[in-house]
Design a protein around this motif. Sequence first.
Motif, short mmCIF file in Angstrom:
data_model
loop_
_atom_site.label_atom_id
_atom_site.label_comp_id
_atom_site.label_asym_id
_atom_site.label_seq_id
_atom_site.Cartn_x
_atom_site.Cartn_y
_atom_site.Cartn_z
N VAL A 245 0.83 -1.21 0.00
CA VAL A 245 0.00 0.00 0.00
C VAL A 245 0.86 1.26 0.00
CG1 VAL A 245 -1.68 1.33 1.32
CG2 VAL A 245 -1.98 -1.13 1.06
N GLN A 246 1.89 1.28 0.84
CA GLN A 246 2.74 2.46 0.92
C GLN A 246 3.48 2.69 -0.40
OE1 GLN A 246 2.73 -0.04 3.17
NE2 GLN A 246 1.83 0.95 4.97
N GLN A 247 3.96 1.60 -1.00
CA GLN A 247 4.66 1.72 -2.28
C GLN A 247 3.71 2.15 -3.39
OE1 GLN A 247 6.28 -2.22 -2.32
NE2 GLN A 247 7.90 -1.73 -0.87
N ALA A 248 2.48 1.65 -3.36
CA ALA A 248 1.49 2.03 -4.36
C ALA A 248 1.14 3.51 -4.26
CB ALA A 248 0.23 1.18 -4.21
N ASN A 249 1.10 4.04 -3.05
CA ASN A 249 0.85 5.47 -2.88
C ASN A 249 1.93 6.31 -3.55
OD1 ASN A 249 -1.41 6.64 -0.90
ND2 ASN A 249 -0.97 4.53 -0.31
N ALA A 250 3.16 5.85 -3.47
CA ALA A 250 4.26 6.56 -4.13
C ALA A 250 4.25 6.31 -5.64
CB ALA A 250 5.59 6.12 -3.54
N LEU A 251 3.75 5.15 -6.04
CA LEU A 251 3.76 4.77 -7.45
C LEU A 251 2.73 5.54 -8.28
CD1 LEU A 251 4.63 2.83 -9.75
CD2 LEU A 251 2.99 1.16 -8.83
N VAL A 252 1.55 5.76 -7.73
CA VAL A 252 0.44 6.34 -8.51
C VAL A 252 0.80 7.67 -9.17
CG1 VAL A 252 -1.84 7.41 -8.27
CG2 VAL A 252 -1.46 5.08 -7.49
N PRO A 253 1.36 8.65 -8.45
CA PRO A 253 1.69 9.92 -9.14
C PRO A 253 2.67 9.73 -10.30
CG PRO A 253 1.80 10.18 -6.75
CD PRO A 253 1.68 8.72 -7.01
N GLN A 254 3.60 8.82 -10.14
CA GLN A 254 4.56 8.56 -11.22
C GLN A 254 3.86 7.89 -12.41
OE1 GLN A 254 8.61 7.18 -9.66
NE2 GLN A 254 7.26 6.66 -7.95
N LEU A 255 2.95 6.97 -12.12
CA LEU A 255 2.20 6.33 -13.18
C LEU A 255 1.37 7.35 -13.96
CD1 LEU A 255 0.76 2.98 -11.72
CD2 LEU A 255 2.32 3.24 -13.66
N LYS A 256 0.67 8.21 -13.22
CA LYS A 256 -0.19 9.20 -13.87
C LYS A 256 0.63 10.14 -14.75
CE LYS A 256 -4.12 9.16 -10.74
NZ LYS A 256 -4.98 9.93 -9.81
N GLU B 151 1.24 -11.89 -2.54
CA GLU B 151 2.13 -11.43 -1.48
C GLU B 151 2.08 -9.91 -1.46
OE1 GLU B 151 6.60 -12.40 0.25
OE2 GLU B 151 6.15 -12.84 -1.83
N ALA B 152 2.34 -9.31 -0.31
CA ALA B 152 2.10 -7.88 -0.12
C ALA B 152 2.82 -7.02 -1.15
CB ALA B 152 2.49 -7.46 1.30
N ASP B 153 4.09 -7.33 -1.43
CA ASP B 153 4.83 -6.45 -2.34
C ASP B 153 4.49 -6.70 -3.80
OD1 ASP B 153 6.35 -8.85 -1.57
OD2 ASP B 153 7.82 -8.16 -3.02
N GLU B 154 3.79 -7.77 -4.10
CA GLU B 154 3.30 -7.99 -5.46
C GLU B 154 1.92 -7.39 -5.68
OE1 GLU B 154 6.78 -10.01 -5.34
OE2 GLU B 154 5.17 -10.46 -3.93
N CYS B 155 1.04 -7.46 -4.67
CA CYS B 155 -0.34 -7.02 -4.90
C CYS B 155 -0.99 -6.32 -3.72
CB CYS B 155 -1.20 -8.21 -5.32
SG CYS B 155 -1.31 -9.54 -4.12
N GLY B 156 -0.21 -5.95 -2.70
CA GLY B 156 -0.80 -5.29 -1.54
C GLY B 156 -1.45 -3.96 -1.86
N GLY B 157 -0.96 -3.28 -2.89
CA GLY B 157 -1.51 -1.98 -3.28
C GLY B 157 -2.51 -2.05 -4.42
N LEU B 158 -2.98 -3.26 -4.74
CA LEU B 158 -3.85 -3.43 -5.90
C LEU B 158 -5.14 -2.62 -5.80
CD1 LEU B 158 -4.43 -4.80 -8.61
CD2 LEU B 158 -5.31 -6.77 -7.34
N SER B 159 -5.80 -2.69 -4.66
CA SER B 159 -7.07 -1.96 -4.53
C SER B 159 -6.87 -0.46 -4.69
CB SER B 159 -7.71 -2.27 -3.17
OG SER B 159 -8.13 -3.62 -3.12
N TYR B 160 -5.77 0.05 -4.14
CA TYR B 160 -5.50 1.49 -4.26
C TYR B 160 -5.21 1.86 -5.71
CZ TYR B 160 -3.45 6.09 -3.71
OH TYR B 160 -3.17 7.43 -3.84
N ILE B 161 -4.41 1.05 -6.39
CA ILE B 161 -4.12 1.31 -7.81
C ILE B 161 -5.41 1.34 -8.61
CG2 ILE B 161 -3.01 0.41 -9.90
CD1 ILE B 161 -0.92 1.45 -8.07
#
Length: 211
Positions: free
Chosen positions: A40-51, A68-78
């Motif tokens: 989740v924390q990594q996905a929060n940092a990832l989204v602005p870069q993706l956009k 596993e968390a680092d593969e899909c923990g941020g999926l819902s947020y993405i």
Amino acid sequence: MSTIYQDLIQFSIHIPQIDLSFHQYLIPAKEPLLIHTGNVQQANALVPQLKATLNGESLKYIFISHFEADECGGLSYILEQFPEAKTICSEVTARQLSGFGFTNEVIIKKAGEKITTDNYELEFISYPSEMHLWEGLLAMENRRGIFFSSDLMIRFGEATGLVVDADWTTEIKNIKPEQVPDPEKRKQLQNTLSQLNPKFVATGHGPCLNT
């Protein structure tokens, strides 16, 4: 964020406490493909870069190699940010996602199957991942010669944007029991990988590999 091989973009974070780098990847094609979400924390940092990279376009696919968390923990947020994206994963991973309340569209793939677009061809390989040996998937992008190795071929240390030369046969031989504990399944995986001839290994952790 860096373009690490041809048009492949790498997003990375290094965690000093465990001295390990975590990578996600984007193929910014006509039908953009994200490989892994981070937690989740990594996905929060990832989204602005993706956009910023997609410049108003949406993701088409999100590939998840295993549950596993680092593969899909941020999926819902993405998916809150890119609700049209479809998740690609194994049947076991899809079942785990469902058990955690995930209701978005999932494309279930098996070893040997492919996702083919105008810009890439992703071929899937069976991945008996870690201690539970839950059936996950590895992926080979055939047009660019990129192998997405998930938690195989792991190295510690700061590895953001780092690429090193490696021998593919040696990397296969070095797959450890800690990564695939069942000796028979590990041997089957090594035999399958030995039939591949990637030009580049996009690792989940550690430096990427020129092979």
